[in-house]
Design a protein around this motif. Structure first.
Motif, PDB file in Angstrom:
ATOM      1  N   CYS A 160       0.838  -1.196   0.000  1.00 44.13           N
ATOM      2  CA  CYS A 160       0.000   0.000   0.000  1.00 44.13           C
ATOM      3  C   CYS A 160       0.879   1.254   0.000  1.00 44.13           C
ATOM      4  CB  CYS A 160      -0.905  -0.002   1.228  1.00 44.13           C
ATOM      5  SG  CYS A 160      -1.956   1.458   1.375  1.00 44.13           S
ATOM      6  N   GLN A 161       0.648   2.109  -0.980  1.00 43.62           N
ATOM      7  CA  GLN A 161       1.414   3.353  -1.102  1.00 43.62           C
ATOM      8  C   GLN A 161       0.768   4.514  -0.353  1.00 43.62           C
ATOM      9  OE1 GLN A 161       4.498   3.556  -2.761  1.00 43.62           O
ATOM     10  NE2 GLN A 161       4.185   1.358  -2.561  1.00 43.62           N
ATOM     11  N   GLY A 162      -0.480   4.345   0.011  1.00 42.27           N
ATOM     12  CA  GLY A 162      -1.202   5.402   0.724  1.00 42.27           C
ATOM     13  C   GLY A 162      -1.488   4.964   2.150  1.00 42.27           C
ATOM     14  N   LYS A 163      -2.747   5.077   2.509  1.00 47.09           N
ATOM     15  CA  LYS A 163      -3.155   4.664   3.846  1.00 47.09           C
ATOM     16  C   LYS A 163      -4.158   3.521   3.727  1.00 47.09           C
ATOM     17  CE  LYS A 163      -6.187   8.643   3.767  1.00 47.09           C
ATOM     18  NZ  LYS A 163      -5.682   9.013   2.456  1.00 47.09           N
ATOM     19  N   VAL A 164      -4.334   2.810   4.822  1.00 46.03           N
ATOM     20  CA  VAL A 164      -5.314   1.734   4.874  1.00 46.03           C
ATOM     21  C   VAL A 164      -6.568   2.303   5.539  1.00 46.03           C
ATOM     22  CG1 VAL A 164      -5.855  -0.560   5.752  1.00 46.03           C
ATOM     23  CG2 VAL A 164      -3.509  -0.020   5.018  1.00 46.03           C
ATOM     24  N   LEU A 165      -7.673   2.248   4.821  1.00 47.59           N
ATOM     25  CA  LEU A 165      -8.961   2.675   5.349  1.00 47.59           C
ATOM     26  C   LEU A 165      -9.708   1.413   5.760  1.00 47.59           C
ATOM     27  CD1 LEU A 165      -9.716   5.042   2.379  1.00 47.59           C
ATOM     28  CD2 LEU A 165      -9.011   5.761   4.655  1.00 47.59           C
ATOM     29  N   VAL A 166     -10.190   1.369   6.966  1.00 41.14           N
ATOM     30  CA  VAL A 166     -10.880   0.181   7.467  1.00 41.14           C
ATOM     31  C   VAL A 166     -12.319   0.583   7.786  1.00 41.14           C
ATOM     32  CG1 VAL A 166     -10.774  -1.763   9.044  1.00 41.14           C
ATOM     33  CG2 VAL A 166      -8.684  -0.507   8.505  1.00 41.14           C
ATOM     34  N   SER A 167     -13.275  -0.175   7.236  1.00 43.83           N
ATOM     35  CA  SER A 167     -14.675   0.203   7.354  1.00 43.83           C
ATOM     36  C   SER A 167     -15.531  -0.974   7.792  1.00 43.83           C
ATOM     37  CB  SER A 167     -15.182   0.723   6.000  1.00 43.83           C
ATOM     38  OG  SER A 167     -16.496   1.204   6.115  1.00 43.83           O
ATOM     39  N   GLY A 168     -16.595  -0.666   8.489  1.00 43.99           N
ATOM     40  CA  GLY A 168     -17.579  -1.656   8.908  1.00 43.99           C
ATOM     41  C   GLY A 168     -18.791  -0.936   9.455  1.00 43.99           C
ATOM     42  N   VAL A 169     -19.893  -1.660   9.572  1.00 39.66           N
ATOM     43  CA  VAL A 169     -21.134  -1.094  10.098  1.00 39.66           C
ATOM     44  C   VAL A 169     -21.612  -1.979  11.241  1.00 39.66           C
ATOM     45  CG1 VAL A 169     -23.534  -0.492   9.550  1.00 39.66           C
ATOM     46  CG2 VAL A 169     -21.744  -0.106   7.856  1.00 39.66           C
ATOM     47  N   GLY A 170     -22.154  -1.371  12.270  1.00 41.13           N
ATOM     48  CA  GLY A 170     -22.636  -2.134  13.415  1.00 41.13           C
ATOM     49  C   GLY A 170     -21.485  -2.714  14.208  1.00 41.13           C
ATOM     50  N   ALA A 171     -21.615  -4.001  14.563  1.00 40.51           N
ATOM     51  CA  ALA A 171     -20.552  -4.666  15.327  1.00 40.51           C
ATOM     52  C   ALA A 171     -19.255  -4.683  14.538  1.00 40.51           C
ATOM     53  CB  ALA A 171     -20.973  -6.088  15.692  1.00 40.51           C
ATOM     54  N   ALA A 211     -16.944  -1.722  15.173  1.00 41.29           N
ATOM     55  CA  ALA A 211     -16.073  -1.794  16.359  1.00 41.29           C
ATOM     56  C   ALA A 211     -14.781  -2.526  16.016  1.00 41.29           C
ATOM     57  CB  ALA A 211     -16.800  -2.491  17.509  1.00 41.29           C
ATOM     58  N   VAL A 212     -14.902  -3.593  15.251  1.00 43.93           N
ATOM     59  CA  VAL A 212     -13.723  -4.350  14.824  1.00 43.93           C
ATOM     60  C   VAL A 212     -12.877  -3.492  13.886  1.00 43.93           C
ATOM     61  CG1 VAL A 212     -12.931  -6.397  13.575  1.00 43.93           C
ATOM     62  CG2 VAL A 212     -14.895  -6.559  15.123  1.00 43.93           C
ATOM     63  N   ALA A 213     -13.527  -2.775  12.975  1.00 46.09           N
ATOM     64  CA  ALA A 213     -12.818  -1.925  12.016  1.00 46.09           C
ATOM     65  C   ALA A 213     -12.052  -0.816  12.733  1.00 46.09           C
ATOM     66  CB  ALA A 213     -13.806  -1.336  11.008  1.00 46.09           C
ATOM     67  N   ARG A 214     -12.682  -0.199  13.715  1.00 46.44           N
ATOM     68  CA  ARG A 214     -11.991   0.857  14.482  1.00 46.44           C
ATOM     69  C   ARG A 214     -10.757   0.296  15.173  1.00 46.44           C
ATOM     70  NH1 ARG A 214     -17.369   2.344  15.602  1.00 46.44           N
ATOM     71  NH2 ARG A 214     -17.874   4.401  14.785  1.00 46.44           N
ATOM     72  N   ARG A 215     -10.910  -0.871  15.754  1.00 53.62           N
ATOM     73  CA  ARG A 215      -9.780  -1.496  16.469  1.00 53.62           C
ATOM     74  C   ARG A 215      -8.663  -1.858  15.491  1.00 53.62           C
ATOM     75  NH1 ARG A 215      -6.184  -1.566  19.756  1.00 53.62           N
ATOM     76  NH2 ARG A 215      -5.582  -3.499  20.741  1.00 53.62           N
ATOM     77  N   MET A 216      -9.030  -2.392  14.325  1.00 51.65           N
ATOM     78  CA  MET A 216      -8.026  -2.762  13.332  1.00 51.65           C
ATOM     79  C   MET A 216      -7.281  -1.525  12.840  1.00 51.65           C
ATOM     80  SD  MET A 216      -8.536  -4.848   9.811  1.00 51.65           S
ATOM     81  CE  MET A 216      -7.158  -5.201   8.721  1.00 51.65           C
ATOM     82  N   ALA A 217      -8.016  -0.452  12.554  1.00 54.41           N
ATOM     83  CA  ALA A 217      -7.379   0.783  12.094  1.00 54.41           C
ATOM     84  C   ALA A 217      -6.427   1.315  13.161  1.00 54.41           C
ATOM     85  CB  ALA A 217      -8.432   1.822  11.748  1.00 54.41           C
ATOM     86  N   HIS A 218      -6.845   1.270  14.400  1.00 57.84           N
ATOM     87  CA  HIS A 218      -5.992   1.737  15.495  1.00 57.84           C
ATOM     88  C   HIS A 218      -4.737   0.877  15.600  1.00 57.84           C
ATOM     89  CE1 HIS A 218      -4.767   3.204  19.423  1.00 57.84           C
ATOM     90  NE2 HIS A 218      -4.695   1.935  19.806  1.00 57.84           N
ATOM     91  N   PRO A 272       0.057   3.738   8.121  1.00 60.02           N
ATOM     92  CA  PRO A 272      -0.937   4.815   8.086  1.00 60.02           C
ATOM     93  C   PRO A 272      -2.328   4.222   7.860  1.00 60.02           C
ATOM     94  CG  PRO A 272       0.951   5.349   6.711  1.00 60.02           C
ATOM     95  CD  PRO A 272       1.089   3.910   7.106  1.00 60.02           C
ATOM     96  N   ALA A 273      -3.217   4.392   8.817  1.00 62.61           N
ATOM     97  CA  ALA A 273      -4.546   3.790   8.737  1.00 62.61           C
ATOM     98  C   ALA A 273      -5.544   4.640   9.495  1.00 62.61           C
ATOM     99  CB  ALA A 273      -4.516   2.377   9.310  1.00 62.61           C
ATOM    100  N   LEU A 274      -6.798   4.540   9.073  1.00 63.74           N
ATOM    101  CA  LEU A 274      -7.872   5.212   9.794  1.00 63.74           C
ATOM    102  C   LEU A 274      -9.175   4.483   9.575  1.00 63.74           C
ATOM    103  CD1 LEU A 274      -9.743   7.155   7.671  1.00 63.74           C
ATOM    104  CD2 LEU A 274      -7.587   8.352   7.617  1.00 63.74           C
ATOM    105  N   TYR A 275     -10.084   4.669  10.526  1.00 61.36           N
ATOM    106  CA  TYR A 275     -11.420   4.110  10.395  1.00 61.36           C
ATOM    107  C   TYR A 275     -12.177   4.965   9.393  1.00 61.36           C
ATOM    108  CZ  TYR A 275     -16.283   3.121  11.287  1.00 61.36           C
ATOM    109  OH  TYR A 275     -17.618   2.808  11.116  1.00 61.36           O
ATOM    110  N   PHE A 276     -12.863   4.313   8.476  1.00 55.96           N
ATOM    111  CA  PHE A 276     -13.612   5.006   7.431  1.00 55.96           C
ATOM    112  C   PHE A 276     -15.080   4.631   7.566  1.00 55.96           C
ATOM    113  CE2 PHE A 276     -15.264   5.303   3.052  1.00 55.96           C
ATOM    114  CZ  PHE A 276     -14.962   6.631   2.792  1.00 55.96           C
ATOM    115  N   ASP A 277     -15.901   5.592   7.940  1.00 55.13           N
ATOM    116  CA  ASP A 277     -17.341   5.367   8.092  1.00 55.13           C
ATOM    117  C   ASP A 277     -17.997   5.499   6.725  1.00 55.13           C
ATOM    118  OD1 ASP A 277     -20.065   5.384   8.641  1.00 55.13           O
ATOM    119  OD2 ASP A 277     -19.816   6.533  10.487  1.00 55.13           O
ATOM    120  N   ALA A 278     -18.255   4.365   6.083  1.00 52.73           N
ATOM    121  CA  ALA A 278     -18.801   4.366   4.720  1.00 52.73           C
ATOM    122  C   ALA A 278     -20.165   5.036   4.653  1.00 52.73           C
ATOM    123  CB  ALA A 278     -18.882   2.938   4.198  1.00 52.73           C
ATOM    124  N   SER A 279     -20.943   4.954   5.724  1.00 49.44           N
ATOM    125  CA  SER A 279     -22.269   5.576   5.697  1.00 49.44           C
ATOM    126  C   SER A 279     -22.177   7.099   5.692  1.00 49.44           C
ATOM    127  CB  SER A 279     -23.115   5.096   6.882  1.00 49.44           C
ATOM    128  OG  SER A 279     -22.540   5.510   8.106  1.00 49.44           O
TER     129      SER A 279
END
Length: 104
Positions: free
Chosen positions: A48-59, A62-69, A77-84
């Motif tokens: 990955c040349q940029g950042k890793v965006l991790v996304s999920g909805v509902g439960a 929570a996993v996506a936020r933890r993975m991004a962290h 370089p990573a962040l949680y991405f709220d697709a909604s």
């Protein structure tokens, strides 16, 4: 946990041991599912040349936020991405070279 006597705590200890054993079996069962798809994901994230965006909805969110962290604190370089919320402006965070991990 109240420590009245060691024998009073045996049921709780046994429940704890059973839960850990169940998790061990689940993890061991996953070993047989690792294949070329796993390797493709590893190589994609490693290159990955940029950042890793991790996304999920509902439960999954929570996993996506933890993975991004976890990725961020270990040097990726990573962040949680709220697709909604993407249509409301957060889509601007996505750039060429980014990788999206969508958890369902």
């Amino acid at each position: 946990v109240q420590e009245d006597s060691p024998s009073d705590n045996q049921p709780l200890l046994e429940i704890g041991r059973q839960r850990i054993h169940a998790e061990m079996r689940s993890i061991a069962a996953m070993m047989d599912t690792i294949d070329d798809h796993f390797l493709a994901a590893v190589y994609l994230l490693a290159s990955c040349q940029g950042k890793v965006l991790v996304s999920g909805v509902g439960a999954s969110a929570a996993v996506a936020r933890r993975m991004a962290h976890f990725l961020a604190v270990t040097g990726t370089p990573a962040l949680y991405f709220d697709a909604s919320e993407a249509i409301h402006g957060s889509l601007g965070a996505v750039e060429s070279g980014d990788v999206l991990v969508a958890i369902s």
